[in-house]
Design a protein around this motif. Sequence first.
Motif, PDB file in Angstrom:
ATOM      1  N   VAL A 160       0.865  -1.180   0.000  1.00 16.49           N
ATOM      2  CA  VAL A 160       0.000   0.000   0.000  1.00 16.49           C
ATOM      3  C   VAL A 160       0.897   1.224   0.000  1.00 16.49           C
ATOM      4  O   VAL A 160       1.962   1.224   0.632  1.00 16.49           O
ATOM      5  CB  VAL A 160      -0.953   0.003   1.221  1.00 16.49           C
ATOM      6  CG1 VAL A 160      -0.178  -0.014   2.540  1.00 16.49           C
ATOM      7  CG2 VAL A 160      -1.911   1.191   1.184  1.00 16.49           C
ATOM      8  N   VAL A 161       0.520   2.244  -0.761  1.00 16.30           N
ATOM      9  CA  VAL A 161       1.219   3.527  -0.692  1.00 16.30           C
ATOM     10  C   VAL A 161       0.327   4.492   0.073  1.00 16.30           C
ATOM     11  O   VAL A 161      -0.893   4.529  -0.128  1.00 16.30           O
ATOM     12  CB  VAL A 161       1.572   4.072  -2.096  1.00 16.30           C
ATOM     13  CG1 VAL A 161       2.600   3.177  -2.769  1.00 16.30           C
ATOM     14  CG2 VAL A 161       0.338   4.211  -2.973  1.00 16.30           C
ATOM     15  N   LEU A 162       0.943   5.242   0.975  1.00  8.94           N
ATOM     16  CA  LEU A 162       0.199   6.156   1.836  1.00  8.94           C
ATOM     17  C   LEU A 162       0.875   7.519   1.810  1.00  8.94           C
ATOM     18  O   LEU A 162       2.108   7.616   1.705  1.00  8.94           O
ATOM     19  CB  LEU A 162       0.154   5.649   3.286  1.00  8.94           C
ATOM     20  CG  LEU A 162      -0.337   4.221   3.513  1.00  8.94           C
ATOM     21  CD1 LEU A 162       0.860   3.299   3.776  1.00  8.94           C
ATOM     22  CD2 LEU A 162      -1.323   4.149   4.673  1.00  8.94           C
ATOM     23  N   GLY A 163       0.064   8.559   1.925  1.00  7.54           N
ATOM     24  CA  GLY A 163       0.617   9.896   1.926  1.00  7.54           C
ATOM     25  C   GLY A 163      -0.156  10.844   2.817  1.00  7.54           C
ATOM     26  O   GLY A 163      -1.365  10.685   3.017  1.00  7.54           O
ATOM     27  N   ALA A 164       0.566  11.805   3.362  1.00 12.64           N
ATOM     28  CA  ALA A 164      -0.043  12.899   4.119  1.00 12.64           C
ATOM     29  C   ALA A 164       0.734  14.158   3.787  1.00 12.64           C
ATOM     30  O   ALA A 164       1.974  14.151   3.798  1.00 12.64           O
ATOM     31  CB  ALA A 164      -0.008  12.624   5.618  1.00 12.64           C
ATOM     32  N   ALA A 165       0.027  15.228   3.471  1.00 12.40           N
ATOM     33  CA  ALA A 165       0.698  16.464   3.085  1.00 12.40           C
ATOM     34  C   ALA A 165      -0.228  17.646   3.348  1.00 12.40           C
ATOM     35  O   ALA A 165      -1.453  17.515   3.302  1.00 12.40           O
ATOM     36  CB  ALA A 165       1.102  16.426   1.616  1.00 12.40           C
ATOM     37  N   LYS A 166       0.380  18.769   3.605  1.00 14.63           N
ATOM     38  CA  LYS A 166      -0.391  19.982   3.856  1.00 14.63           C
ATOM     39  C   LYS A 166      -0.397  20.847   2.602  1.00 14.63           C
ATOM     40  O   LYS A 166       0.653  21.098   1.999  1.00 14.63           O
ATOM     41  CB  LYS A 166       0.206  20.755   5.036  1.00 14.63           C
ATOM     42  CG  LYS A 166      -0.633  21.935   5.484  1.00 14.63           C
ATOM     43  CD  LYS A 166      -0.055  22.611   6.714  1.00 14.63           C
ATOM     44  CE  LYS A 166      -0.367  21.834   7.971  1.00 14.63           C
ATOM     45  NZ  LYS A 166       0.024  22.596   9.188  1.00 14.63           N
ATOM     46  N   LEU A 167      -1.590  21.269   2.231  1.00 13.98           N
ATOM     47  CA  LEU A 167      -1.779  22.192   1.112  1.00 13.98           C
ATOM     48  C   LEU A 167      -2.358  23.474   1.701  1.00 13.98           C
ATOM     49  O   LEU A 167      -3.507  23.477   2.165  1.00 13.98           O
ATOM     50  CB  LEU A 167      -2.716  21.592   0.071  1.00 13.98           C
ATOM     51  CG  LEU A 167      -3.045  22.456  -1.149  1.00 13.98           C
ATOM     52  CD1 LEU A 167      -1.775  22.809  -1.919  1.00 13.98           C
ATOM     53  CD2 LEU A 167      -4.046  21.748  -2.064  1.00 13.98           C
TER      54      LEU A 167
END
Length: 287
Positions: free
Chosen positions: A269-276
Amino acid sequence: MHIVHTIDDLRRALKPAALRAFVATMGNLHQGHLDLMQMARQAVDARAPQGGMTVASIFVNRLQFGPNEDFDTYPRTFERDCEQLAANGCDVLFAPSEKDLYPEPQVFKVHPPADLADILEGAFRPGFFVGVSTVVHKLFNCVQPDIAFFGKKDYQQLMVIRRMVQQMALPIEIIGGETRRAENGLALSSRNGYLSTEERAEAVQLSMALKGLAAAARAGNAAGVLDVTTIEAAAMEALRARGWQPDYLTVRRQHDLSPLTGPCDEPLVVLGAAKLGKTRLIDNLEV
């Protein structure tokens, strides 16, 4: 739909139920929540058409918010949520106040294992999964469901809840619902409402970055030369170049979210968290 606010009233309302199917929410509902509600309705109609009940909860849980997070500003849209739940098959809505659910300080808490809960989201939001596990366990005790539905968009959360149910020997079947996306591929989230029009158009780039990371992982695996560090760094840099502030974009094993050291023949699984801007978004894709 019957709306109750206290635990005693909830238990009275559910007493006749031959089967209970539960969807826990913090409100400000979107189609992903309603998909789960429809799944609960279908499960009850299939398994206990004469006496089953669907149950939803709306509770903004202070325990899972950090000191600088958005507990006070988290969108609360109770009347609209009620209309949507009723239209999607909810029989009973449990909507407690903090005083109803936490009549005294919640000093007994559920602490999930660090190898699962202190990585990824847990590393960037310390204590988050303690708050999630504690409130979900308490809601399970209140509702006593036979089946409970959680969205796969919160992939790590779903894993924590599955592990808790297993470890605590809770007689509850946990079912994950697929991530609901907008037409452009953006994962639906209650926090998407914080995005400006321009940010909403840009927000799909998180899922695009994860698609690229998944493709790179598949290609590396196929060639037998998977360099996870390099492809993760490239995905992070691509988002930074667009003005994002990424916390992580990573490739992990599905079964325990452990990192890879090279080619892997297990499901990933690929997971991501980022602030825009000021809004933090998360997403994932199974490989």
